[in-house]
Design an enzyme around this catalytic site. Structure first.
Site, mmCIF file in Angstrom:
data_model
loop_
_atom_site.group_PDB
_atom_site.id
_atom_site.type_symbol
_atom_site.label_atom_id
_atom_site.label_comp_id
_atom_site.label_asym_id
_atom_site.label_seq_id
_atom_site.Cartn_x
_atom_site.Cartn_y
_atom_site.Cartn_z
ATOM 1 C CE1 TYR A 266 0.076 2.247 4.113
ATOM 2 C CE2 TYR A 266 0.984 0.051 4.484
ATOM 3 C CZ TYR A 266 0.814 1.369 4.891
ATOM 4 O OH TYR A 266 1.387 1.811 6.061
ATOM 5 C CB CYS A 267 1.606 3.915 -1.566
ATOM 6 S SG CYS A 267 0.417 3.846 -2.934
#
Length: 311
Positions: A266-267
Protein backbone atom coordinates in the site's frame (compact mmCIF):
# COMPACT_ATOMS: atom_id res chain seq x y z
CA UNK A 1 17.35 -15.74 -7.41
CA UNK A 2 16.63 -16.67 -11.02
CA UNK A 3 13.54 -15.33 -12.76
CA UNK A 4 12.22 -16.58 -16.08
CA UNK A 5 12.23 -13.51 -18.40
CA UNK A 6 9.42 -15.05 -20.46
CA UNK A 7 7.06 -14.41 -17.55
CA UNK A 8 8.38 -11.03 -16.47
CA UNK A 9 5.82 -8.21 -16.24
CA UNK A 10 8.47 -5.86 -17.69
CA UNK A 11 9.60 -5.24 -21.26
CA UNK A 12 12.64 -3.32 -22.45
CA UNK A 13 12.72 -0.34 -24.78
CA UNK A 14 14.49 -2.57 -27.32
CA UNK A 15 11.61 -5.03 -27.26
CA UNK A 16 9.02 -2.30 -27.65
CA UNK A 17 10.88 -0.66 -30.54
CA UNK A 18 10.85 -4.00 -32.35
CA UNK A 19 7.17 -4.75 -31.68
CA UNK A 20 5.41 -1.36 -31.50
CA UNK A 21 3.96 -1.75 -35.00
CA UNK A 22 2.42 -5.13 -34.20
CA UNK A 23 -1.36 -4.70 -34.64
CA UNK A 24 -2.02 -6.80 -31.54
CA UNK A 25 0.14 -4.54 -29.33
CA UNK A 26 -1.43 -1.48 -27.72
CA UNK A 27 0.94 1.02 -26.12
CA UNK A 28 -0.73 3.08 -23.40
CA UNK A 29 0.60 6.37 -22.00
CA UNK A 30 -0.64 6.92 -18.45
CA UNK A 31 1.45 9.87 -17.31
CA UNK A 32 0.02 11.87 -14.45
CA UNK A 33 1.15 14.49 -11.96
CA UNK A 34 0.34 15.66 -8.45
CA UNK A 35 0.12 18.98 -6.70
CA UNK A 36 -1.07 20.41 -3.40
CA UNK A 37 -4.29 22.41 -3.19
CA UNK A 38 -5.87 23.72 0.02
CA UNK A 39 -3.57 21.57 2.11
CA UNK A 40 -4.34 18.32 0.25
CA UNK A 41 -2.61 16.27 -2.39
CA UNK A 42 -4.35 16.30 -5.77
CA UNK A 43 -3.61 13.91 -8.64
CA UNK A 44 -4.31 14.90 -12.23
CA UNK A 45 -3.77 13.47 -15.69
CA UNK A 46 -1.04 14.95 -17.87
CA UNK A 47 -2.74 14.82 -21.28
CA UNK A 48 -0.93 18.00 -22.31
CA UNK A 49 2.36 16.18 -21.82
CA UNK A 50 1.12 13.36 -24.04
CA UNK A 51 0.27 15.88 -26.79
CA UNK A 52 3.75 17.38 -26.65
CA UNK A 53 5.34 14.02 -27.43
CA UNK A 54 4.74 10.32 -26.81
CA UNK A 55 5.91 6.93 -28.01
CA UNK A 56 4.62 6.51 -31.59
CA UNK A 57 1.25 4.79 -31.71
CA UNK A 58 0.53 5.21 -28.00
CA UNK A 59 -2.97 6.03 -26.80
CA UNK A 60 -3.60 8.05 -23.64
CA UNK A 61 -5.46 6.74 -20.61
CA UNK A 62 -6.40 9.11 -17.81
CA UNK A 63 -5.69 7.34 -14.54
CA UNK A 64 -7.85 9.95 -12.82
CA UNK A 65 -10.49 10.92 -15.38
CA UNK A 66 -10.93 7.47 -16.93
CA UNK A 67 -9.95 4.91 -14.33
CA UNK A 68 -10.69 6.45 -10.91
CA UNK A 69 -14.20 6.03 -9.49
CA UNK A 70 -15.77 9.50 -9.06
CA UNK A 71 -18.60 8.01 -6.99
CA UNK A 72 -16.34 6.46 -4.38
CA UNK A 73 -15.74 8.42 -1.15
CA UNK A 74 -12.05 7.42 -1.21
CA UNK A 75 -10.07 9.32 -3.87
CA UNK A 76 -8.46 7.52 -6.83
CA UNK A 77 -10.12 4.14 -6.22
CA UNK A 78 -10.31 1.89 -9.27
CA UNK A 79 -13.49 2.14 -11.35
CA UNK A 80 -16.01 -0.76 -11.37
CA UNK A 81 -15.61 -3.49 -14.01
CA UNK A 82 -18.24 -2.14 -16.43
CA UNK A 83 -16.62 1.28 -16.66
CA UNK A 84 -13.15 -0.25 -16.85
CA UNK A 85 -14.24 -2.44 -19.77
CA UNK A 86 -15.73 0.58 -21.55
CA UNK A 87 -12.47 2.54 -21.25
CA UNK A 88 -10.37 -0.40 -22.42
CA UNK A 89 -12.65 -0.93 -25.39
CA UNK A 90 -12.38 2.73 -26.36
CA UNK A 91 -8.59 2.44 -26.24
CA UNK A 92 -8.70 -0.50 -28.62
CA UNK A 93 -7.83 -3.06 -25.95
CA UNK A 94 -9.59 -6.38 -26.44
CA UNK A 95 -9.26 -9.71 -24.67
CA UNK A 96 -6.27 -10.74 -26.81
CA UNK A 97 -4.46 -7.40 -26.93
CA UNK A 98 -0.96 -7.18 -25.49
CA UNK A 99 -0.85 -3.94 -23.52
CA UNK A 100 2.42 -2.09 -22.88
CA UNK A 101 1.98 0.61 -20.24
CA UNK A 102 4.39 3.44 -19.58
CA UNK A 103 4.56 6.79 -17.84
CA UNK A 104 7.10 9.59 -17.65
CA UNK A 105 8.25 9.20 -14.06
CA UNK A 106 11.05 6.78 -14.86
CA UNK A 107 10.08 4.57 -11.95
CA UNK A 108 6.66 3.01 -12.71
CA UNK A 109 3.74 4.54 -10.83
CA UNK A 110 0.80 5.16 -13.17
CA UNK A 111 2.00 2.39 -15.49
CA UNK A 112 2.28 -0.05 -12.58
CA UNK A 113 -1.22 0.86 -11.47
CA UNK A 114 -2.67 0.24 -14.96
CA UNK A 115 -0.78 -3.07 -15.09
CA UNK A 116 -2.28 -4.03 -11.71
CA UNK A 117 -5.78 -2.94 -12.76
CA UNK A 118 -5.66 -5.05 -15.92
CA UNK A 119 -4.40 -8.06 -13.97
CA UNK A 120 -7.13 -7.54 -11.36
CA UNK A 121 -9.73 -7.56 -14.13
CA UNK A 122 -8.35 -10.79 -15.53
CA UNK A 123 -6.12 -9.55 -18.35
CA UNK A 124 -2.69 -11.20 -18.17
CA UNK A 125 -1.44 -9.79 -21.48
CA UNK A 126 0.00 -6.62 -20.02
CA UNK A 127 3.56 -5.45 -19.42
CA UNK A 128 5.24 -2.30 -18.09
CA UNK A 129 7.97 -0.53 -20.05
CA UNK A 130 11.04 -0.71 -17.82
CA UNK A 131 12.39 2.83 -17.40
CA UNK A 132 9.31 4.30 -19.07
CA UNK A 133 9.36 7.29 -21.37
CA UNK A 134 12.58 8.56 -19.79
CA UNK A 135 14.49 5.48 -20.91
CA UNK A 136 12.97 5.76 -24.39
CA UNK A 137 14.08 9.39 -24.72
CA UNK A 138 17.50 8.85 -23.15
CA UNK A 139 18.22 6.34 -25.90
CA UNK A 140 17.31 8.90 -28.56
CA UNK A 141 14.20 7.09 -29.77
CA UNK A 142 11.60 9.06 -31.69
CA UNK A 143 8.46 10.66 -30.27
CA UNK A 144 5.18 11.47 -31.97
CA UNK A 145 2.56 14.18 -31.56
CA UNK A 146 -0.09 12.27 -33.50
CA UNK A 147 -3.19 11.37 -31.49
CA UNK A 148 -3.95 7.72 -32.12
CA UNK A 149 -7.63 6.84 -32.63
CA UNK A 150 -7.87 3.03 -32.53
CA UNK A 151 -10.87 0.96 -33.50
CA UNK A 152 -12.97 0.03 -30.50
CA UNK A 153 -12.57 -3.44 -29.10
CA UNK A 154 -14.42 -5.81 -26.78
CA UNK A 155 -12.88 -6.15 -23.33
CA UNK A 156 -14.31 -8.71 -20.93
CA UNK A 157 -13.56 -7.99 -17.25
CA UNK A 158 -13.03 -11.05 -15.06
CA UNK A 159 -12.47 -9.94 -11.47
CA UNK A 160 -9.70 -11.80 -9.64
CA UNK A 161 -10.04 -11.02 -5.97
CA UNK A 162 -6.56 -12.33 -5.26
CA UNK A 163 -5.06 -9.15 -6.72
CA UNK A 164 -6.78 -6.64 -4.43
CA UNK A 165 -6.94 -6.24 -0.67
CA UNK A 166 -9.80 -4.40 1.02
CA UNK A 167 -9.68 -2.51 4.28
CA UNK A 168 -11.26 -5.51 5.95
CA UNK A 169 -8.54 -7.78 4.54
CA UNK A 170 -5.85 -5.54 5.99
CA UNK A 171 -7.56 -5.43 9.39
CA UNK A 172 -7.70 -9.24 9.39
CA UNK A 173 -3.98 -9.39 8.53
CA UNK A 174 -2.85 -7.25 11.48
CA UNK A 175 -0.60 -9.27 13.74
CA UNK A 176 -0.71 -12.35 11.52
CA UNK A 177 2.74 -13.88 11.03
CA UNK A 178 1.78 -15.36 7.67
CA UNK A 179 1.13 -11.94 6.13
CA UNK A 180 3.46 -8.97 5.77
CA UNK A 181 2.14 -5.49 5.02
CA UNK A 182 4.52 -3.33 2.98
CA UNK A 183 4.35 0.48 3.06
CA UNK A 184 5.85 1.69 -0.23
CA UNK A 185 6.27 5.38 0.55
CA UNK A 186 9.39 7.17 1.78
CA UNK A 187 10.84 6.52 5.25
CA UNK A 188 9.91 10.04 6.34
CA UNK A 189 6.26 9.52 5.45
CA UNK A 190 6.29 6.01 6.92
CA UNK A 191 7.50 7.37 10.24
CA UNK A 192 4.77 10.00 10.24
CA UNK A 193 6.80 13.04 9.26
CA UNK A 194 6.76 15.20 6.16
CA UNK A 195 3.50 15.70 4.31
CA UNK A 196 1.91 12.26 4.72
CA UNK A 197 -1.26 13.85 6.08
CA UNK A 198 -1.74 15.63 2.76
CA UNK A 199 -2.61 12.24 1.22
CA UNK A 200 -4.72 11.14 4.19
CA UNK A 201 -6.23 12.28 7.44
CA UNK A 202 -3.49 11.25 9.90
CA UNK A 203 0.31 10.81 9.80
CA UNK A 204 1.96 7.45 10.31
CA UNK A 205 1.51 3.96 8.90
CA UNK A 206 -0.54 0.79 9.33
CA UNK A 207 0.63 -0.94 12.52
CA UNK A 208 3.21 -3.65 11.88
CA UNK A 209 3.86 -2.59 8.30
CA UNK A 210 7.43 -2.72 7.03
CA UNK A 211 8.82 0.03 4.84
CA UNK A 212 10.17 -0.67 1.35
CA UNK A 213 10.11 2.71 -0.46
CA UNK A 214 9.08 2.51 -4.11
CA UNK A 215 12.32 4.14 -5.31
CA UNK A 216 14.29 1.32 -3.70
CA UNK A 217 12.97 -0.90 -6.50
CA UNK A 218 15.20 1.12 -8.82
CA UNK A 219 18.19 1.22 -6.51
CA UNK A 220 18.16 0.38 -2.77
CA UNK A 221 20.43 3.39 -2.22
CA UNK A 222 17.53 5.62 -3.30
CA UNK A 223 15.37 4.44 -0.40
CA UNK A 224 16.24 7.44 1.76
CA UNK A 225 16.14 10.28 -0.77
CA UNK A 226 14.05 13.27 0.22
CA UNK A 227 11.26 14.72 -1.91
CA UNK A 228 13.56 17.57 -2.98
CA UNK A 229 16.33 15.13 -3.95
CA UNK A 230 13.84 13.06 -5.92
CA UNK A 231 12.76 16.11 -7.90
CA UNK A 232 16.37 16.95 -8.72
CA UNK A 233 16.94 13.37 -9.88
CA UNK A 234 13.87 13.51 -12.09
CA UNK A 235 15.06 16.77 -13.60
CA UNK A 236 18.43 15.19 -14.40
CA UNK A 237 16.91 12.98 -17.10
CA UNK A 238 18.53 9.78 -15.81
CA UNK A 239 16.80 6.48 -16.45
CA UNK A 240 15.13 4.52 -13.68
CA UNK A 241 15.05 0.89 -14.79
CA UNK A 242 14.25 -1.70 -12.13
CA UNK A 243 17.09 -3.20 -10.11
CA UNK A 244 18.20 -6.73 -10.92
CA UNK A 245 16.05 -9.61 -9.62
CA UNK A 246 18.87 -10.55 -7.22
CA UNK A 247 18.90 -7.03 -5.77
CA UNK A 248 15.11 -6.96 -5.48
CA UNK A 249 15.04 -10.36 -3.82
CA UNK A 250 17.51 -9.18 -1.18
CA UNK A 251 15.62 -5.91 -0.70
CA UNK A 252 12.31 -7.60 0.09
CA UNK A 253 13.62 -10.60 1.99
CA UNK A 254 15.62 -8.29 4.26
CA UNK A 255 12.36 -6.47 5.05
CA UNK A 256 10.68 -9.78 5.87
CA UNK A 257 8.58 -9.90 2.69
CA UNK A 258 9.55 -13.41 1.65
CA UNK A 259 7.85 -15.52 -1.02
CA UNK A 260 6.46 -17.99 1.54
CA UNK A 261 4.31 -15.24 3.09
CA UNK A 262 1.33 -13.35 1.75
CA UNK A 263 2.22 -9.72 0.99
CA UNK A 264 -0.09 -6.70 0.93
CA UNK A 265 1.37 -3.49 -0.49
CA UNK A 266 0.00 0.00 0.00
CA UNK A 267 0.97 3.67 -0.19
CA UNK A 268 -0.96 6.93 -0.27
CA UNK A 269 -3.44 6.19 -3.06
CA UNK A 270 -2.38 2.97 -4.74
CA UNK A 271 0.35 4.09 -7.15
CA UNK A 272 3.60 3.49 -5.25
CA UNK A 273 1.98 0.37 -3.80
CA UNK A 274 1.41 -0.90 -7.35
CA UNK A 275 5.10 -0.28 -8.04
CA UNK A 276 6.00 -2.48 -5.08
CA UNK A 277 3.56 -5.15 -6.25
CA UNK A 278 5.13 -5.06 -9.71
CA UNK A 279 8.59 -5.64 -8.21
CA UNK A 280 7.31 -8.64 -6.26
CA UNK A 281 5.75 -10.10 -9.39
CA UNK A 282 9.07 -9.64 -11.19
CA UNK A 283 10.40 -11.98 -8.49
CA UNK A 284 7.61 -14.47 -9.09
CA UNK A 285 5.74 -13.91 -5.83
CA UNK A 286 2.27 -15.45 -6.11
CA UNK A 287 0.35 -14.28 -3.03
CA UNK A 288 0.59 -10.52 -3.41
CA UNK A 289 -2.24 -7.99 -3.25
CA UNK A 290 -2.54 -4.22 -3.49
CA UNK A 291 -4.57 -2.41 -0.84
CA UNK A 292 -6.36 -0.07 -3.24
CA UNK A 293 -7.74 2.26 -0.57
CA UNK A 294 -4.25 2.63 0.93
CA UNK A 295 -3.53 5.42 3.39
CA UNK A 296 -6.28 7.67 2.02
CA UNK A 297 -8.88 5.18 3.23
CA UNK A 298 -7.14 3.80 6.31
CA UNK A 299 -6.26 7.17 7.85
CA UNK A 300 -9.79 8.48 7.32
CA UNK A 301 -11.32 5.81 9.57
CA UNK A 302 -10.82 6.90 13.20
CA UNK A 303 -11.62 3.39 14.43
CA UNK A 304 -8.46 2.02 12.81
CA UNK A 305 -5.07 2.10 14.56
CA UNK A 306 -2.14 4.13 13.31
CA UNK A 307 1.52 3.71 14.19
CA UNK A 308 4.07 6.52 14.25
CA UNK A 309 7.78 5.73 14.45
CA UNK A 310 10.35 7.86 16.23
CA UNK A 311 13.21 6.72 13.99
Amino acid sequence: MKVDPAFSPLVTTEWLAAHSSDPNVRVVDVRWRSRYENGRGISFDDYDGYLVGHIPGAVFAGMIADLSDPEHPVPDMLVPPEQFAQVMGRLGIGDDTLVIAYDNMGFPLGSARLWWALCYYGHDRVRVLDGGLRAWQTEGRSLSTDVTAPETAKFTPRVRAGWKATKEDVVAALGQSGTVIVDCLTPELYRGGGERHLWGQRPGHIPGAVNVPYMANIDPELATVTAAERERMLASGRSFAFASPETLANLYSTAGATSDREVITYCGRGYAGACGLLALKVLGYERVRLYDGSWAEWSADPSLPVEVSSS
